[in-house]
Design an enzyme around this catalytic site. Structure first.
Site, PDB file in Angstrom:
ATOM      1  N   CYS A   1       8.057 -37.281 -10.953  1.00 29.57           N
ATOM      2  CA  CYS A   1       7.485 -35.820 -10.725  1.00 29.57           C
ATOM      3  C   CYS A   1       8.245 -35.193 -12.172  1.00 29.57           C
ATOM      4  CB  CYS A   1       8.555 -35.131  -9.872  1.00 29.57           C
ATOM      5  SG  CYS A   1       8.181 -35.692  -8.212  1.00 29.57           S
TER       6      CYS A   1
ATOM      7  N   ASN B   1       4.057 -30.671  -2.860  1.00 29.62           N
ATOM      8  CA  ASN B   1       4.684 -31.295  -4.033  1.00 29.62           C
ATOM      9  C   ASN B   1       3.699 -32.132  -4.844  1.00 29.62           C
ATOM     10  OD1 ASN B   1       5.935 -32.800  -5.952  1.00 29.62           O
ATOM     11  ND2 ASN B   1       7.807 -33.398  -4.519  1.00 29.62           N
TER      12      ASN B   1
ATOM     13  N   HIS C   1      10.067 -27.308 -10.772  1.00 29.89           N
ATOM     14  CA  HIS C   1       9.305 -28.258 -10.093  1.00 29.89           C
ATOM     15  C   HIS C   1       8.879 -27.610  -8.568  1.00 29.89           C
ATOM     16  CE1 HIS C   1       7.576 -31.873  -8.142  1.00 29.89           C
ATOM     17  NE2 HIS C   1       8.797 -32.529  -7.808  1.00 29.89           N
TER      18      HIS C   1
HETATM   19  C1  LIG Z   1      12.680 -33.778   3.457  1.00 30.73           C
HETATM   20  C2  LIG Z   1      13.561 -32.615   4.024  1.00 30.73           C
HETATM   21  C3  LIG Z   1      13.070 -31.234   3.915  1.00 30.73           C
HETATM   22  C4  LIG Z   1      14.212 -32.667   5.384  1.00 30.73           C
HETATM   23  O1  LIG Z   1      15.044 -31.670   5.751  1.00 30.73           O
HETATM   24  P1  LIG Z   1      16.522 -32.109   6.397  1.00 30.73           P
HETATM   25  O2  LIG Z   1      16.966 -30.774   6.820  1.00 30.73           O
HETATM   26  O3  LIG Z   1      16.995 -32.789   5.497  1.00 30.73           O
HETATM   27  O4  LIG Z   1      15.898 -32.878   7.566  1.00 30.73           O
HETATM   28  P2  LIG Z   1      16.497 -34.165   8.171  1.00 30.73           P
HETATM   29  O5  LIG Z   1      15.901 -35.185   7.311  1.00 30.73           O
HETATM   30  O6  LIG Z   1      17.806 -34.012   8.439  1.00 30.73           O
HETATM   31  O7  LIG Z   1      15.759 -34.179   9.495  1.00 30.73           O
HETATM   32  C5  LIG Z   1      16.152 -33.171  10.470  1.00 30.73           C
HETATM   33  C6  LIG Z   1      15.258 -33.416  12.049  1.00 30.73           C
HETATM   34  O8  LIG Z   1      13.711 -33.212  11.497  1.00 30.73           O
HETATM   35  C7  LIG Z   1      13.141 -34.421  11.845  1.00 30.73           C
HETATM   36  N1  LIG Z   1      11.805 -34.252  10.916  1.00 30.73           N
HETATM   37  C8  LIG Z   1      11.840 -34.792   9.896  1.00 30.73           C
HETATM   38  N2  LIG Z   1      10.468 -34.628   9.489  1.00 30.73           N
HETATM   39  C9  LIG Z   1      10.049 -33.547  10.068  1.00 30.73           C
HETATM   40  C10 LIG Z   1       8.457 -33.271  10.219  1.00 30.73           C
HETATM   41  N3  LIG Z   1       7.684 -33.184   9.266  1.00 30.73           N
HETATM   42  N4  LIG Z   1       8.495 -32.484  11.477  1.00 30.73           N
HETATM   43  C11 LIG Z   1       9.258 -32.296  12.344  1.00 30.73           C
HETATM   44  N5  LIG Z   1      10.640 -32.761  12.558  1.00 30.73           N
HETATM   45  C12 LIG Z   1      10.651 -33.554  11.347  1.00 30.73           C
HETATM   46  C13 LIG Z   1      13.965 -35.508  11.693  1.00 30.73           C
HETATM   47  O9  LIG Z   1      13.282 -36.667  12.144  1.00 30.73           O
HETATM   48  C14 LIG Z   1      15.277 -35.104  12.056  1.00 30.73           C
HETATM   49  O10 LIG Z   1      15.306 -34.999  13.594  1.00 30.73           O
HETATM   50  P3  LIG Z   1      16.465 -35.658  14.260  1.00 30.73           P
HETATM   51  O11 LIG Z   1      17.666 -34.697  14.057  1.00 30.73           O
HETATM   52  O12 LIG Z   1      16.038 -35.610  15.797  1.00 30.73           O
HETATM   53  O13 LIG Z   1      16.933 -37.126  13.955  1.00 30.73           O
HETATM   54  C15 LIG Z   1      14.809 -32.413   2.891  1.00 30.73           C
HETATM   55  O14 LIG Z   1      15.600 -33.323   3.239  1.00 30.73           O
HETATM   56  C16 LIG Z   1      14.147 -32.376   1.422  1.00 30.73           C
HETATM   57  O15 LIG Z   1      13.952 -31.127   1.248  1.00 30.73           O
HETATM   58  N6  LIG Z   1      14.590 -33.095   0.647  1.00 30.73           N
HETATM   59  C17 LIG Z   1      14.055 -33.243  -0.601  1.00 30.73           C
HETATM   60  C18 LIG Z   1      12.747 -33.696  -0.638  1.00 30.73           C
HETATM   61  C19 LIG Z   1      12.092 -33.675  -1.762  1.00 30.73           C
HETATM   62  O16 LIG Z   1      11.917 -32.789  -2.437  1.00 30.73           O
HETATM   63  N7  LIG Z   1      11.547 -34.867  -2.489  1.00 30.73           N
HETATM   64  C20 LIG Z   1      10.660 -34.663  -3.620  1.00 30.73           C
HETATM   65  C21 LIG Z   1      11.597 -34.717  -4.826  1.00 30.73           C
HETATM   66  S1  LIG Z   1      10.804 -34.852  -6.164  1.00 30.73           S
END
Ligand SMILES: CC(C)(COP(=O)(O)OP(=O)(O)OC[C@H]1O[C@@H](n2cnc3c(N)ncnc32)[C@H](O)[C@@H]1OP(=O)(O)O)[C@@H](O)C(=O)NCCC(=O)NCCS
Length: 332
Positions: free
Chosen positions: A117, A289, A259
């Protein structure tokens, strides 16, 4: 070629595939919901290349638009930087494919920059140095991604986050104070955290094999929470570093173009830096993204819609796999 005092972004260009994939469309593919995606990421829809479209198609369209706006012909381009993690082929580079498609057939240098990115900002730093050193005059820096080709459409934790798109910029010589002047660019990397966001399969470490495919290693993998933590910390730090180097304060910055990975990261970084929300550029809801393409396309959109005006100071920051992160300041 004479060296230049400064370099500038002479023009931007953007291109997205026509095909729109909404959160409701994704509900039909994986176990997710519009509500979950919207609340956690701010994304409502993203663009997806059709089977017969390639990364180089949108990259070339964005490049041609930037050249046209700058009044520079493809034959005048000296260097093309393809900033991407998702080239059409491993070889030749995306930049070479774009070179052929736009007709920059004057022997221009063409190569790819892979810092995920942070790709476009890394390419911009190289272009700025090339121009100021007098190595090249007209440098195309293209952030362009076909991320949909490297997503596991059965993995709800990644496939809802990314989209395809291309943002191009033409970097040319400038004098101090010229519109578009690049004031500061800082690019960092810390390879120790390479495993928290990667695409492990089909490289030389794990060449294509049935085992690679069966284990879905040809797709992007991510530890979302770890990425979130590093993203916030490093983007805030590199913005402070860029502001300090230029002896500028947040109050003097007119626009913040971060970003576009996730609305919660954008809001948290903006808050930690004390940016009022009306100064923060956002288009993640429309495109998701698009990795190396997010900053040039978002910057371009805010210029085209008259929000970012000539003379405005714009602070940019990004974060990606590597880990990589960057900060920069442009006077538009
Ligand atoms: C990816 C992201 C949105 C996930 O949010 P989070 O609050 O951390 O969520 P978690 O990973 O803890 O998951 C929470 C729950 O949602 C679920 N979940 C994950 N993706 C899901 C989706 N698309 N739809 C529904 N539920 C989902 C998980 O399985 C988890 O369920 P569980 O509690 O039963 O195990 C967050 O971690 C994030 O923004 N990270 C940065 C990602 C990013 O920007 N990457 C690119 C960088 S260049």
């Amino acid at each position: 070629m004479p060296s230049a005092k400064r370099s500038k972004i002479a023009a931007f260009g953007s291109a997205f595939p026509e095909q729109v994939l909404t959160n409701l469309d994704l509900e039909k593919i994986v176990d997710t919901s519009d509500q979950w995606i919207s609340e956690r990421t701010g994304i409502r829809e993203r663009r997806k290349l059709r089977d017969n479209e390639q990364n180089s198609d949108i990259a070339a369209a964005a490049a041609l638009q930037a050249l046209e706006r700058a009044g520079v012909s493809p034959m005048e381009v000296d260097c093309i930087l393809g900033c991407t993690t998702t080239p059409d082929r491993w070889m030749p580079s995306l930049a070479s494919a774009v070179q052929a498609k736009i007709g920059a057939n004057n022997g221009a240098t063409a190569y790819d920059v892979l810092t995920a990115c942070a790709g476009w900002m890394t390419g911009l730093q190289a272009a700025d140095a090339y121009v100021r050193a007098g190595v090249y005059k007209n440098v195309l820096v293209i952030g362009s991604e076909a991320l949909s080709r490297f997503l596991n459409w059965k993995d709800r934790t990644t496939c809802v986050l990314f989209g395809d798109g291309a943002g191009a910029s033409l970097v040319t010589p400038a004098n101090v104070g010229d519109p578009g002047e690049i004031l500061e660019l800082i690019v960092h990397s810390d390879g120790r955290y390479g495993d928290i966001l990667d695409l492990p399969g089909c490289g030389s470490q794990m060449p294509p094999s049935l085992a690679v495919l069966e284990n879905n290693l040809q797709y992007i993998r991510m530890n979302g929470q770890e990425v979130y933590k590093h993203a916030v910390r490093n983007m805030v730090a590199v913005c402070e570093e860029a502001l300090a180097r230029r002896k500028l304060t947040v109050e003097q910055i007119d626009w913040f173009v971060p970003h576009q990975a996730n609305i919660r990261i954008i809001e948290t970084v903006g808050k930690k830096l004390n940016f009022p929300t009306e100064k923060v550029a956002i288009n993640v809801h429309k495109y998701g993204n698009t990795s190396a393409a997010t900053i040039p396309t978002c910057f371009d959109e805010y210029v085209q819609t008259g929000k970012i005006k000539r003379g405005d100071l714009v602070l940019m920051t990004t974060f990606g796999g590597g880990l990589t992160w960057a900060g920069g300041i442009v006077r538009w």
